[in-house]
Write a protein that holds these residues in place. Structure first.
Motif, PDB file in Angstrom:
ATOM      1  N   THR A 156       0.820  -1.213   0.000  1.00 35.80           N
ATOM      2  CA  THR A 156       0.000   0.000   0.000  1.00 35.80           C
ATOM      3  C   THR A 156       0.856   1.267   0.000  1.00 35.80           C
ATOM      4  O   THR A 156       0.435   2.300  -0.521  1.00 35.80           O
ATOM      5  N   THR A 175      -3.943   6.376   6.835  1.00 35.89           N
ATOM      6  CA  THR A 175      -5.305   6.111   7.312  1.00 35.89           C
ATOM      7  C   THR A 175      -6.029   7.420   7.629  1.00 35.89           C
ATOM      8  O   THR A 175      -7.217   7.560   7.350  1.00 35.89           O
ATOM      9  N   LEU A 178      -7.072   9.295   4.360  1.00 40.01           N
ATOM     10  CA  LEU A 178      -8.045   8.542   3.567  1.00 40.01           C
ATOM     11  C   LEU A 178      -9.338   8.267   4.331  1.00 40.01           C
ATOM     12  O   LEU A 178     -10.240   7.612   3.812  1.00 40.01           O
ATOM     13  N   VAL A 180      -9.762   6.476   7.050  1.00 39.81           N
ATOM     14  CA  VAL A 180      -9.836   5.115   7.595  1.00 39.81           C
ATOM     15  C   VAL A 180      -9.698   5.196   9.108  1.00 39.81           C
ATOM     16  O   VAL A 180      -8.854   5.942   9.610  1.00 39.81           O
ATOM     17  N   GLN A 218      -8.174  -1.915   4.833  1.00 33.15           N
ATOM     18  CA  GLN A 218      -9.053  -0.756   4.668  1.00 33.15           C
ATOM     19  C   GLN A 218      -8.481   0.231   3.650  1.00 33.15           C
ATOM     20  O   GLN A 218      -9.221   0.786   2.814  1.00 33.15           O
ATOM     21  N   ILE A 219      -7.170   0.455   3.702  1.00 32.15           N
ATOM     22  CA  ILE A 219      -6.534   1.343   2.732  1.00 32.15           C
ATOM     23  C   ILE A 219      -6.692   0.781   1.324  1.00 32.15           C
ATOM     24  O   ILE A 219      -6.986   1.519   0.377  1.00 32.15           O
ATOM     25  N   ARG A 222     -10.065   1.513   0.131  1.00 29.26           N
ATOM     26  CA  ARG A 222     -10.203   2.938  -0.193  1.00 29.26           C
ATOM     27  C   ARG A 222      -9.546   3.255  -1.538  1.00 29.26           C
ATOM     28  O   ARG A 222     -10.083   4.044  -2.333  1.00 29.26           O
ATOM     29  N   ARG A 225     -11.863   2.570  -4.093  1.00 26.68           N
ATOM     30  CA  ARG A 225     -13.100   3.334  -3.947  1.00 26.68           C
ATOM     31  C   ARG A 225     -14.262   2.437  -3.513  1.00 26.68           C
ATOM     32  O   ARG A 225     -15.391   2.605  -3.977  1.00 26.68           O
ATOM     33  N   GLU A 226     -13.982   1.507  -2.626  1.00 27.75           N
ATOM     34  CA  GLU A 226     -15.008   0.613  -2.108  1.00 27.75           C
ATOM     35  C   GLU A 226     -15.328   0.957  -0.656  1.00 27.75           C
ATOM     36  O   GLU A 226     -14.548   1.616   0.035  1.00 27.75           O
ATOM     37  N   ASP A 227     -16.473   0.498  -0.198  1.00 28.41           N
ATOM     38  CA  ASP A 227     -16.877   0.760   1.180  1.00 28.41           C
ATOM     39  C   ASP A 227     -15.896   0.128   2.158  1.00 28.41           C
ATOM     40  O   ASP A 227     -15.434  -1.004   1.948  1.00 28.41           O
ATOM     41  N   LEU A 228     -15.619   0.850   3.227  1.00 24.02           N
ATOM     42  CA  LEU A 228     -14.739   0.315   4.261  1.00 24.02           C
ATOM     43  C   LEU A 228     -15.436  -0.806   5.031  1.00 24.02           C
ATOM     44  O   LEU A 228     -16.668  -0.889   5.070  1.00 24.02           O
TER      45      LEU A 228
END
Length: 237
Positions: A156, A175, A178, A180, A218-219, A222, A225-228
């Motif tokens: 990442t 995080t 973004l 998160v 989670q990153i 992101r 561009r998807e839901d966390l």
């Protein structure tokens, strides 16, 4: 394009390391001398080798792994879960258990490993400690003879660099910007050795390591561009 990668094929990971010995004076004389030589550039004249020893955990020659946390998605129809587990205890057992996971469950060409700064730290550290502990390196960690496009690693930090090799962004900063949830709890990386050797609280370290693993996932979401992930989707096993 990372959007085309099947999330079920990625093993997210993070490791925690400490100095192999609790303090500098536990090293034999040759290792003390080698530590002095190894760290001269980083220490300059600001620290003695003994004063600098609390940072020995970042070098595989002088550190050891005390926890490996991994996480992976299980997505079926519209149900998404993220399963997290950790290996801890004696280092050789940790490495063997992690090795078994890779060889038995993440050994196919489509499988990928993903961490934050993993290409520079986690993955080389794992491979070196396996060699030191005389454990066969699994294919996913063995880079010898492979072309760049054959290496099944995602990072990442590298994804965020977009080709800027001078740029470093910490997991905590990434995080934050973004949106998160912060992975950090009541300790940070500089305190892990104290928690391990003095407080002897491995559970605290496991929690810290697992939070980082979740944050990497989670990153990655992101960046696509998807839901966390929400708490109900995260399963600790």
């Amino acid at each position: 394009m990372i959007e085309k990668i099947n999330l079920n094929n990625i093993l997210f990971l993070d490791i925690e390391t400490v100095p192999e010995e609790e303090n500098f004076n536990s090293l034999d004389e040759e290792m003390k001398s080698l530590w002095d030589i190894k760290t001269q550039y980083q220490r300059k004249d600001d620290f003695t080798p003994e004063e600098f020893y609390d940072r020995a955990g970042i070098w595989a020659e002088f550190g050891k792994i005390i926890c490996i946390s991994v996480g992976y998605f299980t997505i079926k129809s519209d149900v998404r879960n993220f399963r997290v587990t950790s290996f801890f205890g004696e280092e050789k057992k940790i490495l063997k258990d992690f090795n078994n996971l890779l060889n038995n469950h993440f050994n196919q060409p489509q499988h990928l490993l993903c961490g934050h700064n993993a290409k520079e730290f986690d993955i080389p550290f794992l491979a070196r400690r396996m060699i030191i502990n005389q454990i066969a390196i699994p294919d996913k960690l063995n880079l010898f003879g492979k072309k760049p496009w054959e290496i099944a690693h995602l990072d990442t930090l590298e994804l965020w660099k977009f080709g800027d090799y001078k740029h470093f962004t910490s997991l905590k900063l990434l995080t934050k910007i973004l949106g998160v949830p912060s992975p950090k709890g009541d300790i940070d990386g500089s305190q892990v050795a104290h928690v391990y050797y003095v407080e002897k609280d491995i559970d605290r370290i496991i929690t810290y390591c697992e939070k980082d693993t979740i944050a990497v996932a989670q990153i990655f979401l992101r960046l696509r561009r998807e839901d966390l992930l929400i708490d109900e989707e995260i399963i600790h096993v």
